[in-house]
Write an enzyme that holds these catalytic residues in place. Structure first.
Site, PDB file in Angstrom:
ATOM      1  N   ALA A 162       1.795   3.114   7.664  1.00  0.00           N
ATOM      2  CA  ALA A 162       2.010   4.528   7.937  1.00  0.00           C
ATOM      3  C   ALA A 162       0.708   5.204   8.352  1.00  0.00           C
ATOM      4  CB  ALA A 162       2.593   5.214   6.705  1.00  0.00           C
ATOM      5  N   ASN A 173       0.826  -1.200   0.000  1.00  0.00           N
ATOM      6  CA  ASN A 173       0.000   0.000   0.000  1.00  0.00           C
ATOM      7  C   ASN A 173       0.867   1.259   0.000  1.00  0.00           C
ATOM      8  OD1 ASN A 173      -2.020   1.870   0.162  1.00  0.00           O
ATOM      9  ND2 ASN A 173      -2.878   1.153   2.081  1.00  0.00           N
ATOM     10  N   ASP A 174       1.617   1.457   1.080  1.00  0.00           N
ATOM     11  CA  ASP A 174       2.393   2.697   1.193  1.00  0.00           C
ATOM     12  C   ASP A 174       3.395   2.870   0.053  1.00  0.00           C
ATOM     13  OD1 ASP A 174       1.023   3.298   3.501  1.00  0.00           O
ATOM     14  OD2 ASP A 174       2.511   2.342   4.798  1.00  0.00           O
ATOM     15  N   VAL A 175       3.964   1.751  -0.438  1.00  0.00           N
ATOM     16  CA  VAL A 175       5.021   1.868  -1.462  1.00  0.00           C
ATOM     17  C   VAL A 175       4.469   2.224  -2.829  1.00  0.00           C
ATOM     18  CG1 VAL A 175       6.578   0.305  -0.264  1.00  0.00           C
ATOM     19  CG2 VAL A 175       5.040  -0.609  -2.009  1.00  0.00           C
TER      20      VAL A 175
END
Lengths: 101, 455
Positions: free
Chosen positions: B422, B381-383
């Site tokens: 995050a 997700n965050d990447v």
């Protein structure tokens, strides 16, 4: 103590610079193995543990020192073996690359 | 100490320097590790052979026991469980350093010098923190306890209180050389280690392991000061310095300021950023997505933490092979911090026999993405959050990402709409080009595999 305090401090400061310098260009994929390898190296406390176990004069001291010897040994052998296994994985991956061509 | 022993220590120290140097380049990494082991063997043989050592047989016996415990533990541990094993080995190293300093202090007799006491205090405190801190990271990664941040109601105040107590105890030990106070200090360090790691969230744990590793290195260095042993100082300092730098590099790769990780600022601001909004997302069926994949020309797979947790790497590899047999060009985009640790995903996929040349890094994948038909994001997700690139206010702004939003279509395999570690909303999930498939990564991939076979 065989060396003076200042001598030891000098060694400390110089070693700190060497420590920063040698790993400054590490590639991301090696972060984990490098951490693990460094982890094994601080197992050198085993040398200190053996030293104090060798000159312990009370039962309490000997007990504490031997506990330190045991823990430090686990740190050293475990650390190096785990690191080697991680790196083995990289090597077999690299070899697979060569084999496919 | 005899001259030859000092010389042997010098050689061992050189081995350690070269070992670290080797470990930072792929080509010499394995040789570096072996050289480090050789240096260690030389150092241990030297201390055993040099001078008069009492209790020799007992010491050798205990070392043998340590080997019997350590080697099998390191041999049988699964690749996915590597990080917690490193944490555990780090913790016992810290404990050993603290024990060495305590023991030497007990045997030192009354008027010890101030630098000696200072070094002892430092070693005992840092060694204890590193020990319990590592045990908690182990428990988190092994999922013996929750991987979410644990915030005690009065955690801040408690940590500060214990911290102040530790400083006071340190000063008291410096002034009085009392054995009892030193034990109290060790106890304070043990509690502090637990409090220090509890508020850290799952994704940040690797960085904390690296930091604790540096701590143990420093404790070993100061224990060298206590014992007047130069090898301990050199080796400990090397690890302390390289570990500190490595911690910073890891934090940079994840785009997180180190202070946020340590003081849990993220976890405190996270929930606020995730204000519930009812927005529509497009959830696709397995068949829709199978058609998208099966008739694409190019597909980029971006694996993340969710893939590692679900152990979906073998299923993904099978699906990719099936797509390739249909003439689809498939590559994997591996983010530097995909998985649980930097480099972890490479190891996991290598274990699942994914050919090495299919694993591409950020700078190879990103130029290809605008001409890619489908970007398949598996448990990441965050990447892939474009906010890290476009929104300076985003907490993860600056973290390098895969520009999957530039691909013609994006498919997310996700467990739920919950944001990544995050705690930041990913706008890409709401894009019209995005299709979502909810469920466990392994289940989803297995279903997709069956559906592609039907085409």
């Amino acid at each position: 103590m065989t060396s003076s305090g200042v001598d030891l401090l000098t060694i400390f400061v110089l070693a700190a610079f060497v420590g920063f310098e040698v790993v400054s260009k590490v590639s991301t994929i090696l972060h984990t193995p490098l951490m693990s390898g460094a982890n094994a190296i601080h197992g050198v406390i085993l040398v200190g543990a053996i030293l104090i176990a060798g000159r312990a004069d009370s039962g309490l001291q000997l007990g504490l020192a031997l506990a330190a010897v045991l823990l430090a040994t686990v740190n050293v052998v475990g650390g190096f073996v785990v690191t080697d296994r991680m790196l083995e994985m990289f090597r077999s991956a690299a070899r697979g690359k060569g084999g496919d061509r | 100490m005899s001259t030859w022993a000092q010389f042997a220590y010098l050689v061992a120290a050189l081995c350690f320097v070269l070992a670290l140097k080797g470990l930072s380049t792929p080509r010499y990494a394995r040789a570096g590790n072996l050289l480090g082991a050789a240096g260690m063997a030389l150092a241990v043989l030297t201390v055993l052979a040099d001078g008069t050592l009492h209790n020799g047989p007992v010491i050798l016996g205990v070392i043998a026991v340590g080997v019997v415990i350590g080697v099998p533990a390191a041999r049988v541990v699964k690749m996915t469980a590597m990080p917690q094993m490193v944490a555990l080995f780090n913790g016992v190293g810290g404990a050993a350093a603290a024990l060495v300093a305590v023991t030497e202090f007990l045997g030192s007799g009354a008027p010890s010098s101030v630098p000696f006491r200072l070094a002892t205090v430092f070693t005992v405190l840092i060694g204890s923190v590193s020990f319990t801190g590592s045990l908690v990271t182990f428990a988190k990664l092994q999922e013996l306890m929750t991987t979410r941040p644990v915030l005690l109601p009065t955690g801040r105040q408690l940590s500060s209180g214990i911290g102040i107590a530790a400083v006071a105890l340190s000063v008291a030990v410096l002034a009085t050389s009392s054995n009892g106070l030193l034990f109290c200090l060790a106890l304070a360090g043990l509690v502090l280690g637990v409090l220090f790691v509890l508020p850290v969230g799952g994704a940040d744990v690797p960085i904390v392991i690296s930091l604790l590793n540096a701590f143990t290195g420093l404790a070993v260095a100061t224990s060298g000061y206590v014992l007047g042993n130069t090898l301990l100082i050199v080796a400990g300092t090397l690890v302390g310095a390289s570990g500190t730098l490595l911690t910073r590099l890891m934090a940079q790769a994840m785009g997180r300021p180190l202070t946020n990780i340590l003081f849990g600022a993220f976890t405190a601001t996270g929930p606020a950023a995730v204000a519930e909004e009812v927005r529509s997302v497009r959830a696709g069926t397995v068949e829709d997505i199978a058609i998208m994949l099966g008739y694409a020309h190019t597909v980029v797979v971006v694996p993340g933490y969710g893939l590692a947790v679900a152990q979906a790497q073998h299923a993904v590899r099978e699906m990719v092979e099936l797509l390739e047999s249909r003439g689809v060009t498939v590559t994997y985009g591996i983010h530097p911090v995909a998985g649980r640790m930097p480099g972890h995903m490479n190891v996991l996929l290598a274990e699942a026999d994914v050919p090495y040349q299919q694993l591409k890094e950020l700078d190879e994948v990103n130029p290809e993405l605008p001409s890619t038909d489908v970007a398949l994001v598996v448990g990441a997700n965050d990447v892939v959050n474009p906010g890290a690139r476009d929104e300076p206010t985003s907490p993860i702004f600056g973290m390098p990402i895969f520009d999957v939003d530039r691909a013609r279509a994006v498919v997310f395999l996700k467990r739920s709409m919950r944001p990544g570690f995050a705690g930041v909303v990913n706008e890409l999930l709401y894009s019209t080009r995005t299709t979502l498939l909810f469920g466990d990564a392994k289940d989803s991939v297995t279903k997709l595999l069956a559906a592609v076979k039907q085409l």
